[in-house]
Design a protein around this motif. Structure first.
Motif, PDB file in Angstrom:
ATOM      1  N   LEU A 125       0.428   4.971  -1.734  1.00 30.64           N
ATOM      2  CA  LEU A 125       0.471   6.228  -0.980  1.00 30.64           C
ATOM      3  C   LEU A 125       1.509   7.167  -1.588  1.00 30.64           C
ATOM      4  O   LEU A 125       1.279   8.377  -1.708  1.00 30.64           O
ATOM      5  CB  LEU A 125       0.842   5.943   0.471  1.00 30.64           C
ATOM      6  CG  LEU A 125      -0.253   5.342   1.347  1.00 30.64           C
ATOM      7  CD1 LEU A 125       0.331   4.923   2.681  1.00 30.64           C
ATOM      8  CD2 LEU A 125      -1.342   6.362   1.556  1.00 30.64           C
ATOM      9  N   TRP A 161      -5.255   3.317   3.316  1.00 33.15           N
ATOM     10  CA  TRP A 161      -4.015   2.589   3.018  1.00 33.15           C
ATOM     11  C   TRP A 161      -3.079   2.564   4.221  1.00 33.15           C
ATOM     12  O   TRP A 161      -2.383   1.581   4.453  1.00 33.15           O
ATOM     13  CB  TRP A 161      -3.309   3.211   1.814  1.00 33.15           C
ATOM     14  CG  TRP A 161      -4.037   3.009   0.524  1.00 33.15           C
ATOM     15  CD1 TRP A 161      -4.532   3.957  -0.306  1.00 33.15           C
ATOM     16  CD2 TRP A 161      -4.379   1.751  -0.081  1.00 33.15           C
ATOM     17  NE1 TRP A 161      -5.155   3.396  -1.379  1.00 33.15           N
ATOM     18  CE2 TRP A 161      -5.074   2.034  -1.275  1.00 33.15           C
ATOM     19  CE3 TRP A 161      -4.175   0.415   0.272  1.00 33.15           C
ATOM     20  CZ2 TRP A 161      -5.553   1.043  -2.122  1.00 33.15           C
ATOM     21  CZ3 TRP A 161      -4.653  -0.578  -0.578  1.00 33.15           C
ATOM     22  CH2 TRP A 161      -5.338  -0.264  -1.755  1.00 33.15           C
ATOM     23  N   SER A 174      -1.644  -0.783   6.027  1.00 33.02           N
ATOM     24  CA  SER A 174      -0.220  -0.935   6.281  1.00 33.02           C
ATOM     25  C   SER A 174       0.047  -1.234   7.758  1.00 33.02           C
ATOM     26  O   SER A 174       0.881  -2.080   8.088  1.00 33.02           O
ATOM     27  CB  SER A 174       0.477   0.352   5.849  1.00 33.02           C
ATOM     28  OG  SER A 174       1.841   0.227   5.988  1.00 33.02           O
ATOM     29  N   PRO A 221       0.805  -1.228   0.000  1.00 32.65           N
ATOM     30  CA  PRO A 221       0.000   0.000   0.000  1.00 32.65           C
ATOM     31  C   PRO A 221       0.833   1.271   0.000  1.00 32.65           C
ATOM     32  O   PRO A 221       0.387   2.318  -0.479  1.00 32.65           O
ATOM     33  CB  PRO A 221      -0.794  -0.106   1.306  1.00 32.65           C
ATOM     34  CG  PRO A 221      -0.846  -1.542   1.604  1.00 32.65           C
ATOM     35  CD  PRO A 221       0.439  -2.123   1.099  1.00 32.65           C
TER      36      PRO A 221
END
Lengths: 355, 382, 581
Positions: C465, C484, C488, C461
């Motif tokens: 990002l 996200w 994570s 993720p």
């Protein structure tokens, strides 16, 4: 080209923000090109790995694998040369894109940027005002001449795919040409201390169509002056944050790197050289423009000068705000008939810019 | 750091011929003793994990060369710094260079070159098994090192009295917010005072020289006392037959005397130069043709009135860092040389076993080599 | 000695017949004198000069550092659960990520494979009795401890908030304990130099007869290449940090713009070390993977020379690419051109290695034991890490991605997905040799699986990002990123759980594990020729050196439950026949 289908979707995509500068398409195409090459290689590597894992899974020792060659020069050269050629192509695209980004056109509109802990101030030399927002024309190259007054910062507008570090002691130049009117986010990407993550402004970059740009700047300037005249207190408070005073000065008596403003106005200040003076309007003005002239006892000389960054009107507004933080000052404000925060009722909706 | 490295390569286990390598009792480190694989031709037992004495020597030598490579890279950072700032501010380097005394630097260069000779000679003595010759050579090297530091201490002291220091000690920071604390030494006021005073540079220089004389006088007295005390100690140790201690203390005496001679000698040299400087100007004028004289005078006049270019502090920052780190290496070398001298006197080294002498020699040559670069870069090319 | 281990074969001695070798005689090797029971007591460990014990002490040291760094990582991820304050303030968060980075880089990853595993394995693999300079080896360990102590002092003296990169002028202006931390790193640097120097000399001078350069296992090539970097790059870091410490305390004006210094110069100095340091971290991992892939595919490594040369090539090219950390810092276009081109050139040797590993697996006999699971997971993760490096090496895209979460994710794929996973693979591989105990293979595989899945959940993720515009080292973020970030964070805690499972598996083996045979995996390198754990002196006689990847000469012996080497000289039959005896 097969590798750009995600570009067809022009909205805020899965991976990227909407493209809004001339670089963005180039940068994203390269990104997707590399990504698709990577995906192909990834599938080759991991696919082969998975297939081998299944196909040649553990068998009893008795059915030991036949002897296979332990090297094969043509094969080795193949998988050396093909990736080499590919990365050279990638490098070429990357470098040309970079050259574009590093060569600002001569006719670019220049805005100066002052980065400090923890905000950006944009100085419009032509228009003669400063703001915490970056106003740019659409369709005309814009060049930012950036300086830092303390540590390293970096200016990044994700929608423009554009970023450059701001190194103290140097002029750092970045340029871009916006393609879509709108408001974009800018942020600092070089770690700079406590409030590093607050050096971000949604809608901090305002792109205005080229023909409206001049008017927009004039309008903002008028509004700013009007605001300050109407509401020096509110304007001063906004400046306290926007001009970066809040990084070192407190208004609640907390002892930061610089003297607090609470109860400052009207008291007698002692200085490191042994002299003392009453903190009046003249003293405050001098401290803003020439911070090293008098250094308050118990503090170091660590304030940058705001000469050329703040207009007289703004200094007056700040002074008004500082006055409002002490008993004597409030009395003085009343005497001078300073309007309360929010200014006159009719100016109310424009006050406290960026608050 | 530097001192530690030359020592381990061969270690003590190969030193004493009479130490048993077949002893059955457990060694404290659980390592040293093994009842197998010995080279019967080796006069000294090599460390247990080597197959032969030769292998041990080769390992030590390669290790030392790698260590030297590491040292070279350590200094290369400083030389890079030098190159970068010199190319950025050539005017500063042209200007600042005049504050460094070439005769002192040249003397130090000669001293170090000579010490390299004695060191190389020492290695040869070790190869030939000349114990006294080896001890003497190491002693001479040690003395030269101390002499070098003595001269260096004069140079540092004089500059301190002239307020010629690194940037942070002589300049105000140009930018707020990038310093977490005030500099260690704040002589800003003194500098301002010196600048405001009507004294010419030559006058300030002679004042500084006098102050240096006083400071160094104290240091010299201290050195002399230390030397005396150590000498008495060495005598005692000699009586007590503690030869190792005796040589160690004697090394200390050498160092103290070397420092004293270096400091006092450079003081004399400075007085000599200063005296000649003032009186010799007219003399020069008569001896040379008009053109040269004018240029010379201009330079003289310039050095008194010229406003120093910005960033002169950086030159001295780099000067202090480079010569300072070099001096630290000399100091480390002196510690190792003392250790070597004790062992040499004890007779540890033979034509078959002289690795440590060789390795320390290599280190010493590197330290000299660094100075051979520092001297022209800092003192000569302005 | 009646022990039936290959170490008994002296060089040149008549080879034992297959019959004799097949019949186990006497007690198994581990009951004999070994390095663990050779001497007893705490002091016998603290002043030991035995490379195996030093390796074990290093292992304990780096694992505790890893635990500490891991805790900081989880704190960082926990803080990022929501924008703004979740558990700590911005100032504390800055300390957390700084300490996470600094501890992981300087105290864990750099010494993990070379100093912990390498110390144990290198001399045995080489056929030597010890490293060339045992005292220096011990000194290196204590220097590591000294550096660690300075880090602990830093923790209690105002901590550190500069980021592990110590960028000037923030590091000269912050009020945290920068100088203490710099001292720690300086000391650790010398620990690293000593280890590297020792290994180079060992490889050069301690090879037994027959161990030619191209008969060295690839792990040794990798460690050798790593050592070159350690010896040549670390001193530059040392002098840089020294200058920074002096800059901070006295203001020498070489880095600090307040006195006319240049902060970018600091970055050049710093990355001149720290980029090669990336290869200090990953090269030994490559070495481990080369061993694992060959052993568990039961096949000779493919393209031995290409892999060996590529290690050296990476080490040398690695010195020339430091500038790619600074593409947006304001270097000249020419410099950017050169650094970008060289950066791409360094990707080729890594690609060569991956292809060679795949070719090794081709037509192999792939045994998915725990170490192999880690090795395969390495290939998967490192491929992603390496390929995303292309995005960052390309100048135009790097401008957008620089200092974003894309970078964070990229280097975690390389450092965690690469180095850490390789380290764990190596640890599971050599564990029976180090401790003499077998662990539970099933739970070992479970740990590998959890680590693999959780790692991807944590870091994939972050690519998204990054491209979306999330800068690194941000305490606060815009709300649209929260999803996200939470994915994570969940992944990070699962990763912690997976590592915990691995730890439990290993610790359990110490307490309850079966005794390990000399060669449980059927590898052909020398360390498996001595008993598990190895005797104090590794080899009583110089071992027989052959091709380190001649796996068809290693056959399973059901009686000893171990693999053994068919002697080269016997040539008595094919492997199949021998195995049936």
């Amino acid at each position: 080209m097969p590798f750009i289908p995600p570009l067809a979707d022009y909205g805020d995509g899965l991976l990227f923000r909407t493209q809004a500068s001339t670089f963005a398409e180039n940068s994203d195409s390269l990104f997707w090109m590399i990504t698709w090459i990577s995906v192909v290689f990834f599938i080759i590597v991991v696919g082969a790995m998975g297939w081998f894992m299944w196909k040649y899974r553990h068998r009893p020792v008795e059915t030991f694998a036949p002897k296979t060659p332990s090297h094969n020069l043509p094969l080795e050269l193949t998988w050396t040369v093909i990736p080499t050629l590919l990365v050279i192509v990638i490098f070429g695209f990357g470098f040309t894109g970079y050259l574009d980004q590093r060569t600002p056109p001569a006719d670019a509109y220049e805005v100066r940027v002052i980065a400090k802990k923890w905000n950006f101030t944009f100085v419009y030399p032509d228009a003669g005002f400063t703001d915490s927002k970056l106003y740019i024309p659409v369709g005309r190259p814009v060049r930012l001449r950036m300086v830092s007054s303390d540590v390293l910062h970096s200016f990044w507008v994700p929608a423009f795919r554009s970023k450059w570090d701001i190194v103290p002691g140097r002029d750092s130049i970045i340029w871009f040409e916006c393609t879509e009117p709108g408001e974009y986010l800018y942020q600092c990407t070089e770690y700079c201390g406590k409030d590093h993550s607050n050096m971000i402004k949604e809608g901090g970059v305002v792109a205005v169509p080229l023909d409206e740009f001049e008017d927009k700047l004039r309008e903002i300037k008028t509004v700013k002056i009007q605001e300050l005249e109407d509401d020096p207190l509110g304007g001063g408070e906004a400046l306290f944050k926007d001009a970066g005073c809040a990084a070192c000065h407190s208004v609640d008596g907390a002892k930061n790197a610089c003297p607090t403003w609470e109860g400052l106005w009207g008291t007698t200040k002692k200085f490191t050289d042994g002299t003392s003076a009453i903190a009046d309007d003249a003293y405050i003005r001098e401290s803003i423009l020439q911070p090293d002239a008098k250094i308050a006892e118990g503090f170091r000389n660590n304030m940058p000068s705001y000469k050329g960054q703040l207009e007289e009107l703004q200094i007056m507004a700040l002074t008004t705000y500082i006055r409002s933080l002490s008993e004597e000052g409030r009395a003085e404000n009343v005497e001078r008939d300073v309007p309360p925060v929010g200014g006159e009722p009719e100016a109310e909706d424009d006050s406290g810019a960026d608050g | 750091m530097s001192a530690a490295a030359p020592a381990p390569p061969t270690g003590e286990s190969g030193l004493d011929p009479d130490r048993s390598h077949h002893s059955e009792h457990g060694d404290a480190d659980g390592h040293g003793e093994h009842a197998h694989v010995h080279d019967p031709h080796s006069p000294h037992g090599h460390a247990h994990h080597f197959e032969s004495w030769r292998q041990q020597f080769d390992a030590g030598k390669l290790g030392m060369w790698l260590f030297l490579a590491q040292e070279v890279l350590f200094f290369s950072g400083l030389f890079c710094l030098y190159a970068v700032y010199r190319s950025l501010h050539p005017e500063v380097w042209e200007y600042a260079d005049r504050f460094l005394s070439v005769p002192h630097g040249a003397f130090n260069t000669a001293v170090l070159l000579f010490s390299s000779l004695t060191m190389a000679w020492g290695v040869r003595c070790a190869m030939l098994g000349q114990r006294i010759g080896l001890t003497g050579c190491i002693a001479a090297t040690l003395f030269c090192a101390a002499l070098f530091l003595g001269v260096k201490s004069f140079e540092y002291t004089e500059k301190a009295h002239l307020h010629i220091l690194w940037a942070g000690a002589t300049e105000e920071p140009v930018m707020g917010g990038t310093r977490y604390d005030t500099p260690l030494v704040d002589v800003t006021d003194q500098v301002a005072e010196a600048e405001a005073s009507s004294l010419t540079f030559a006058e300030r220089e002679s004042a500084a020289l006098e102050a240096t004389d006083v400071t160094l006088g104290k240091i010299s007295v201290g050195c002399a006392i230390v030397a005396l005390v150590l000498m008495v100690g060495a005598g005692l140790c000699w009586k007590l037959k503690a030869n190792g201690w005796m040589v160690g203390l004697a090394a200390g005496v050498l160092c103290a005397i070397g420092m004293l001679v270096g400091a006092e000698g450079s003081m004399l040299l400075a007085h000599e130069m200063h005296g000649d400087h003032a009186g010799g100007e007219h003399h020069d004028g008569e001896a040379h043709d008009g053109h040269v004289e004018t240029a010379h005078e201009m330079l003289e006049a310039e050095s008194d009135v010229e406003i120093p270019p910005d960033g002169i502090g950086q030159f001295f920052s780099i000067y202090y860092v480079m010569t300072g780190l070099h001096a630290v290496h000399i100091l480390a070398g002196m510690v190792v040389l003392t250790w070597l001298m004790i062992r040499a006197y004890r007779g540890d080294f033979t034509p078959d076993y002289f690795g440590p002498v060789d390795f320390v020699g290599l280190y010493w040559h590197l330290v000299d080599l660094v100075w051979i670069y520092l001297f022209p870069l800092l003192y000569l090319i302005g | 000695m009646a022990v039936e281990t290959p170490t008994d074969y002296a060089a040149g001695e008549a080879a034992p017949s297959p019959e004799r070798a097949a019949v186990p005689a006497g007690p198994p090797g581990y009951a004999e004198d070994n390095y663990l029971n050779h001497t007893k007591g705490l002091m016998s460990w603290l002043v030991t000069l035995d490379h195996k014990r030093i390796g074990m002490m290093y292992l304990v040291g780096v694992m505790s550092a890893f635990l500490l760094g891991g805790i900081f990582a989880l704190l960082v991820r926990a803080e990022l659960w929501t924008p703004g304050e979740t558990i700590v303030t911005a100032e504390t968060y800055n300390r957390f990520f700084t300490l996470h980075g600094a501890i992981m880089v300087f105290l864990f990853i750099i010494p993990s494979v070379p100093a912990a595993l390498g110390n144990f394995v290198l001399p045995v693999m080489l056929g030597a009795k010890d490293v060339a300079f045992p005292r220096m080896n011990l000194a290196s360990f204590y220097l590591w401890c000294g550096g660690a102590i300075f880090f602990l002092i830093t923790l209690f003296r105002g901590s550190l908030d500069t980021g592990w990169t110590f960028y000037v002028p923030y590091s000269t202006s912050t009020e945290t304990a920068v100088v203490t931390a710099l001292t720690g790193v300086f000391i650790l640097g010398f620990s690293s130099i000593f280890t590297g120097l020792n290994f180079i000399v060992t490889v050069h001078t301690m090879r037994p007869p027959g161990m030619e350069w191209f008969k060295m296992p690839l792990f040794l090539w990798a460690i050798y290449a790593t050592s070159i970097i350690q010896v040549l790059a670390t001193p530059v870091l040392a002098v840089t940090l020294l200058l920074l410490a002096v800059e901070r305390t006295t203001g020498i004006g070489v880095f600090d713009p307040a006195y006319g210094g240049d902060p970018v110069l600091f970055q050049h100095f710093f990355w001149f070390y720290s980029h090669p340091a990336v290869y200090i971290m990953i090269l030994p991992g490559f070495g481990i993977i080369s061993e694992l892939i060959s052993t568990f595919s039961r096949k000779h490594i493919f393209g031995y020379r290409f892999i060996a040369y590529s290690s050296i090539a990476i080490a040398l090219f690695g010195f020339l690419v430091w500038g790619h950390h600074m593409f947006t810092s304001g270097m000249s276009t020419v410099a950017a051109f050169v650094f970008s081109l060289l950066t791409f050139s360094v990707s080729i040797p890594s690609a060569i290695k991956v292809f060679n590993w795949l070719a090794t697996m081709y037509k192999g006999n792939i045994w998915l034991a725990t170490p192999m699971c880690y090795a395969l997971s390495f290939i998967f993760l490192f491929t992603i890490g390496g390929l995303t490096g292309l995005h960052l090496g390309a100048l135009a895209t790097d401008i957008h991605l620089h200092d974003s979460y894309f970078v964070v994710s990229h280097f975690h794929y390389v450092m965690v997905g690469g180095s850490l996973v390789a380290f764990l693979g190596g640890l599971f591989y050599w564990w029976p040799k180090m401790t003499g105990k077998m662990y539970n293979d099933f739970w070992g595989k479970i740990s590998a699986l959890i680590v693999f899945l959780a790692f991807n959940l944590t870091f994939f993720p972050q690519f998204i990002l990054g491209t979306k515009g999330m800068p690194r080292r941000y305490y606060n973020y815009v709300p649209e990123f929260q999803f996200w970030h939470q994915v994570s964070t969940v992944g990070a805690f699962m990763l912690g759980g997976g590592l915990l499972v691995a730890a439990v598996v290993l610790v359990h083996s110490l307490l309850r594990g079966k005794k390990a045979p000399a060669n449980p995996w059927g590898a052909a390198t020398l360390e498996w020729q001595c008993s598990s754990p190895p005797p104090h002196n590794n080899f009583d006689h110089p071992p027989t050196v052959g091709d380190p990847y001649a796996l068809n000469r290693v056959v399973y012996d059901p009686d000893t439950r171990s693999y053994r080497q068919i002697d080269e000289f016997s040539n008595g039959g094919t492997p199949q026949q021998t195995a049936k005896v």
